[in-house]
Design a protein around this motif. Sequence first.
Motif, PDB file in Angstrom:
ATOM      1  N   ALA A 297       0.827  -1.212   0.000  1.00 37.54           N
ATOM      2  CA  ALA A 297       0.000   0.000   0.000  1.00 37.54           C
ATOM      3  C   ALA A 297       0.862   1.262   0.000  1.00 37.54           C
ATOM      4  CB  ALA A 297      -0.926  -0.011   1.207  1.00 37.54           C
ATOM      5  N   LEU A 298       1.984   1.206   0.703  1.00 40.13           N
ATOM      6  CA  LEU A 298       2.866   2.363   0.812  1.00 40.13           C
ATOM      7  C   LEU A 298       3.543   2.685  -0.513  1.00 40.13           C
ATOM      8  CD1 LEU A 298       4.387   4.391   2.747  1.00 40.13           C
ATOM      9  CD2 LEU A 298       6.112   2.586   3.016  1.00 40.13           C
ATOM     10  N   MET A 299       3.975   1.649  -1.244  1.00 43.19           N
ATOM     11  CA  MET A 299       4.794   1.844  -2.440  1.00 43.19           C
ATOM     12  C   MET A 299       4.038   1.617  -3.743  1.00 43.19           C
ATOM     13  SD  MET A 299       8.425   0.133  -1.172  1.00 43.19           S
ATOM     14  CE  MET A 299       9.300   0.696  -2.632  1.00 43.19           C
ATOM     15  N   GLY A 300       2.822   1.090  -3.674  1.00 46.98           N
ATOM     16  CA  GLY A 300       2.059   0.839  -4.887  1.00 46.98           C
ATOM     17  C   GLY A 300       2.375  -0.497  -5.532  1.00 46.98           C
ATOM     18  N   LEU A 301       3.122  -1.360  -4.821  1.00 52.64           N
ATOM     19  CA  LEU A 301       3.443  -2.681  -5.338  1.00 52.64           C
ATOM     20  C   LEU A 301       2.292  -3.644  -5.077  1.00 52.64           C
ATOM     21  CD1 LEU A 301       7.076  -2.825  -3.928  1.00 52.64           C
ATOM     22  CD2 LEU A 301       6.469  -2.594  -6.347  1.00 52.64           C
ATOM     23  N   LYS A 302       2.391  -4.806  -5.689  1.00 47.86           N
ATOM     24  CA  LYS A 302       1.403  -5.850  -5.440  1.00 47.86           C
ATOM     25  C   LYS A 302       1.811  -6.632  -4.194  1.00 47.86           C
ATOM     26  CE  LYS A 302      -0.159  -8.088  -8.967  1.00 47.86           C
ATOM     27  NZ  LYS A 302      -0.192  -9.006 -10.134  1.00 47.86           N
ATOM     28  N   ALA A 303       0.892  -6.777  -3.248  1.00 43.29           N
ATOM     29  CA  ALA A 303       1.169  -7.580  -2.064  1.00 43.29           C
ATOM     30  C   ALA A 303       1.513  -9.002  -2.496  1.00 43.29           C
ATOM     31  CB  ALA A 303      -0.024  -7.586  -1.122  1.00 43.29           C
ATOM     32  N   GLY A 304       2.546  -9.569  -1.876  1.00 44.14           N
ATOM     33  CA  GLY A 304       2.959 -10.922  -2.221  1.00 44.14           C
ATOM     34  C   GLY A 304       4.042 -10.984  -3.285  1.00 44.14           C
ATOM     35  N   THR A 305       4.470  -9.829  -3.825  1.00 48.37           N
ATOM     36  CA  THR A 305       5.575  -9.828  -4.791  1.00 48.37           C
ATOM     37  C   THR A 305       6.828 -10.380  -4.122  1.00 48.37           C
ATOM     38  OG1 THR A 305       4.660  -7.884  -5.893  1.00 48.37           O
ATOM     39  CG2 THR A 305       6.966  -8.394  -6.322  1.00 48.37           C
ATOM     40  N   VAL A 306       7.515 -11.282  -4.810  1.00 48.96           N
ATOM     41  CA  VAL A 306       8.623 -12.007  -4.190  1.00 48.96           C
ATOM     42  C   VAL A 306       9.924 -11.211  -4.246  1.00 48.96           C
ATOM     43  CG1 VAL A 306       9.191 -13.267  -6.319  1.00 48.96           C
ATOM     44  CG2 VAL A 306       9.835 -14.229  -4.089  1.00 48.96           C
ATOM     45  N   VAL A 307      10.648 -11.191  -3.128  1.00 47.58           N
ATOM     46  CA  VAL A 307      12.040 -10.757  -3.117  1.00 47.58           C
ATOM     47  C   VAL A 307      12.857 -12.015  -3.372  1.00 47.58           C
ATOM     48  CG1 VAL A 307      13.927  -9.779  -1.755  1.00 47.58           C
ATOM     49  CG2 VAL A 307      11.601  -8.854  -1.528  1.00 47.58           C
ATOM     50  N   SER A 308      13.439 -12.125  -4.567  1.00 46.89           N
ATOM     51  CA  SER A 308      14.003 -13.399  -5.013  1.00 46.89           C
ATOM     52  C   SER A 308      15.506 -13.365  -5.256  1.00 46.89           C
ATOM     53  CB  SER A 308      13.291 -13.860  -6.291  1.00 46.89           C
ATOM     54  OG  SER A 308      13.276 -12.833  -7.263  1.00 46.89           O
ATOM     55  N   TYR A 309      16.151 -12.294  -4.809  1.00 45.84           N
ATOM     56  CA  TYR A 309      17.600 -12.191  -5.015  1.00 45.84           C
ATOM     57  C   TYR A 309      18.160 -11.134  -4.082  1.00 45.84           C
ATOM     58  CZ  TYR A 309      21.951 -10.709  -7.372  1.00 45.84           C
ATOM     59  OH  TYR A 309      23.233 -10.354  -7.673  1.00 45.84           O
ATOM     60  N   LYS A 310      19.286 -11.472  -3.420  1.00 45.59           N
ATOM     61  CA  LYS A 310      20.029 -10.509  -2.594  1.00 45.59           C
ATOM     62  C   LYS A 310      21.516 -10.801  -2.759  1.00 45.59           C
ATOM     63  CE  LYS A 310      18.267 -11.631   1.383  1.00 45.59           C
ATOM     64  NZ  LYS A 310      18.007 -11.646   2.842  1.00 45.59           N
ATOM     65  N   SER A 311      22.290  -9.738  -2.945  1.00 48.61           N
ATOM     66  CA  SER A 311      23.734  -9.931  -3.124  1.00 48.61           C
ATOM     67  C   SER A 311      24.477  -8.675  -2.725  1.00 48.61           C
ATOM     68  CB  SER A 311      24.047 -10.275  -4.584  1.00 48.61           C
ATOM     69  OG  SER A 311      25.437 -10.245  -4.824  1.00 48.61           O
ATOM     70  N   GLY A 312      25.692  -8.859  -2.212  1.00 51.73           N
ATOM     71  CA  GLY A 312      26.593  -7.734  -2.024  1.00 51.73           C
ATOM     72  C   GLY A 312      26.876  -7.038  -3.340  1.00 51.73           C
ATOM     73  N   ASP A 313      27.249  -5.773  -3.263  1.00 51.75           N
ATOM     74  CA  ASP A 313      27.340  -4.970  -4.492  1.00 51.75           C
ATOM     75  C   ASP A 313      28.379  -5.491  -5.482  1.00 51.75           C
ATOM     76  OD1 ASP A 313      29.516  -4.200  -2.931  1.00 51.75           O
ATOM     77  OD2 ASP A 313      28.932  -2.098  -2.806  1.00 51.75           O
ATOM     78  N   GLN A 314      29.491  -6.033  -4.994  1.00 52.23           N
ATOM     79  CA  GLN A 314      30.510  -6.466  -5.946  1.00 52.23           C
ATOM     80  C   GLN A 314      30.177  -7.800  -6.617  1.00 52.23           C
ATOM     81  OE1 GLN A 314      32.459  -4.296  -7.018  1.00 52.23           O
ATOM     82  NE2 GLN A 314      31.871  -2.824  -5.433  1.00 52.23           N
ATOM     83  N   PRO A 315      29.709  -8.830  -5.888  1.00 51.78           N
ATOM     84  CA  PRO A 315      29.194 -10.001  -6.602  1.00 51.78           C
ATOM     85  C   PRO A 315      28.049  -9.641  -7.543  1.00 51.78           C
ATOM     86  CG  PRO A 315      29.500 -10.516  -4.291  1.00 51.78           C
ATOM     87  CD  PRO A 315      29.725  -9.039  -4.429  1.00 51.78           C
ATOM     88  N   ASN A 316      27.203  -8.699  -7.124  1.00 53.37           N
ATOM     89  CA  ASN A 316      26.092  -8.294  -7.984  1.00 53.37           C
ATOM     90  C   ASN A 316      26.590  -7.552  -9.213  1.00 53.37           C
ATOM     91  OD1 ASN A 316      23.093  -7.584  -8.477  1.00 53.37           O
ATOM     92  ND2 ASN A 316      24.093  -5.603  -8.456  1.00 53.37           N
ATOM     93  N   ASN A 317      27.622  -6.695  -9.039  1.00 52.19           N
ATOM     94  CA  ASN A 317      28.177  -6.019 -10.206  1.00 52.19           C
ATOM     95  C   ASN A 317      28.713  -7.045 -11.195  1.00 52.19           C
ATOM     96  OD1 ASN A 317      29.314  -3.588 -11.662  1.00 52.19           O
ATOM     97  ND2 ASN A 317      31.199  -4.698 -11.244  1.00 52.19           N
ATOM     98  N   ALA A 318      29.367  -8.087 -10.681  1.00 49.12           N
ATOM     99  CA  ALA A 318      29.856  -9.150 -11.568  1.00 49.12           C
ATOM    100  C   ALA A 318      28.691  -9.820 -12.290  1.00 49.12           C
ATOM    101  CB  ALA A 318      30.653 -10.171 -10.758  1.00 49.12           C
ATOM    102  N   LEU A 319      27.616 -10.115 -11.553  1.00 48.91           N
ATOM    103  CA  LEU A 319      26.427 -10.690 -12.191  1.00 48.91           C
ATOM    104  C   LEU A 319      25.910  -9.772 -13.290  1.00 48.91           C
ATOM    105  CD1 LEU A 319      23.967 -12.801 -12.142  1.00 48.91           C
ATOM    106  CD2 LEU A 319      22.848 -11.039 -10.757  1.00 48.91           C
ATOM    107  N   SER A 320      25.829  -8.465 -13.011  1.00 55.47           N
ATOM    108  CA  SER A 320      25.274  -7.523 -13.981  1.00 55.47           C
ATOM    109  C   SER A 320      26.107  -7.471 -15.263  1.00 55.47           C
ATOM    110  CB  SER A 320      25.167  -6.119 -13.368  1.00 55.47           C
ATOM    111  OG  SER A 320      26.430  -5.509 -13.249  1.00 55.47           O
ATOM    112  N   LEU A 321      27.379  -7.885 -15.169  1.00 53.11           N
ATOM    113  CA  LEU A 321      28.266  -7.932 -16.336  1.00 53.11           C
ATOM    114  C   LEU A 321      28.415  -9.349 -16.865  1.00 53.11           C
ATOM    115  CD1 LEU A 321      30.937  -5.507 -14.862  1.00 53.11           C
ATOM    116  CD2 LEU A 321      29.370  -4.995 -16.741  1.00 53.11           C
ATOM    117  N   ASN A 322      27.557 -10.255 -16.375  1.00 54.97           N
ATOM    118  CA  ASN A 322      27.566 -11.666 -16.794  1.00 54.97           C
ATOM    119  C   ASN A 322      28.921 -12.316 -16.503  1.00 54.97           C
ATOM    120  OD1 ASN A 322      26.400 -14.015 -17.784  1.00 54.97           O
ATOM    121  ND2 ASN A 322      26.840 -13.543 -19.918  1.00 54.97           N
ATOM    122  N   VAL A 323      29.505 -11.944 -15.365  1.00 55.77           N
ATOM    123  CA  VAL A 323      30.761 -12.538 -14.904  1.00 55.77           C
ATOM    124  C   VAL A 323      30.399 -13.601 -13.876  1.00 55.77           C
ATOM    125  CG1 VAL A 323      32.891 -12.083 -13.599  1.00 55.77           C
ATOM    126  CG2 VAL A 323      32.170 -10.525 -15.416  1.00 55.77           C
TER     127      VAL A 323
END
Length: 491
Positions: A226-252
Amino acid sequence: MLLLGIDIGTSSIKVSVVDANTQQVIISGQYPEQESDIIAKQPGWAEQSPEMWWAHVQQAFNLCKKNATFNPQDITSIGIAYQMHGLVLVDKDQQVLRDSIIWCDSRAVEIGNDAFEKLGHEFCLSHLLNSPGNFTASKLAWVKQQEPAVYARIHKMMLPGDFIAMKLTNEITTSISALSEAILWDFQTNTVSAELMELYGIDAALIPEIKPVFSDHGRVSAEVAALMGLKAGTVVSYKSGDQPNNALSLNVLQPGEVAATAGTSGVIYGVSDQLTYDPQSRVNTFAHVNHTAEAQRLGVLLCINGTGSLNRWTKNLFGAAINYAQMNDEAAKTPVGAAGIRILPFGNGAERMLNNKIVGVHLHDIDLNLHHQGHIFRAVQEGIAYSFRYGLDIMRSNGLHPSVIRAGKANLFLSPLFLEAFVNATGVPVELYQNDGSVGAALGSGIGAGTFSTAAEAFENIKPLQLVTPTNTAAYEPVYQSWLGYLNKQN
């Protein structure tokens, strides 16, 4: 079908909404416009408010909703990237107990060094792949020693991304990757390190439920929806530190692939399939986002604390009238080597690649009759590039020899001069991409939610923008050796 990525940076929060079908960004938002403050109550300390991060997440998402025509109800999954090694503590009511002790805080150096001696170098390096050093576990030990009343109220300890996921879902989870960056994971037993927990006197109940990086970390609550306008029940399906995530974003993702960033801090991050470690723990090894016990994928990380932060400090020193583009133009008018000026860029806390020493920024050999601001601007960017070379040589000594480095076209990698200095100082080409951390987090959420059947599918439309190759290493090598001489005197 839309994906939401959230990047919890030190300077600001960035969010991106990505079309899952095309992997293209629909809209991004960043908040605040000015860089967030770091609280420094004592020299070497660095803290931020977790509740500030959460408020800024909402503000950044509001900017996206204000400036784009997309329906937040169409967002099917959420991914989170976050500044690594921070410590967040909450009580049983999920209330924050103190400001987060963030990555560049140096107060726990001696605690970690003492643990390295008591547990033994061989044990720490073979089991933890690192010295306990100045990482999250040692910061928690500091709280236990120095703030026992706070420690007594802790329900769970978290990394920054775990906290934002908790705010979205009311669920508290973590991952092997997160625990490894906290130096709490034993790679030999594939469990939380009983030896380190016992030495520090940390209650195992403080560790959240452990889940894979790509998995269901909770669902958006009705209140937050309700606060953000998202759909209730939307899944948080990924969490990563910024550097492993940066590698992921570059397909490393596979052994031998290497990524780099040059934001507030500077990082080179390479993937290995071996339980490798530096004998002096100057570079660090963590579980990568796709690591499993059966298919080991380790991220070997070199961190330089003060790269973009030094460039920002220099800009602020010369006044608001100059911007980064003007600094780059002025620097480009000066010769390689900045007419003799050398700058050591180590003014943002204890540097792991320098054996956890606080060296500070040093500016050498200014000639008041010769040098102007352009020389200093160039010396800053070259000094940062030379610190990357120094760290890369450590990584090379440990068996990592990149033939190309992938980087997002952002921060210092926007500067042609820095790119020239980086590739010529290191001797390694750089392949530039448009992606950033929030986009990587969005795509990661698609992998975790099953929107993409494989990681390769998530990046099938991501193409390089530019390849920058070394063309003048002969000019940069003697300048690097001169710079190294000054560093050796300090180190």
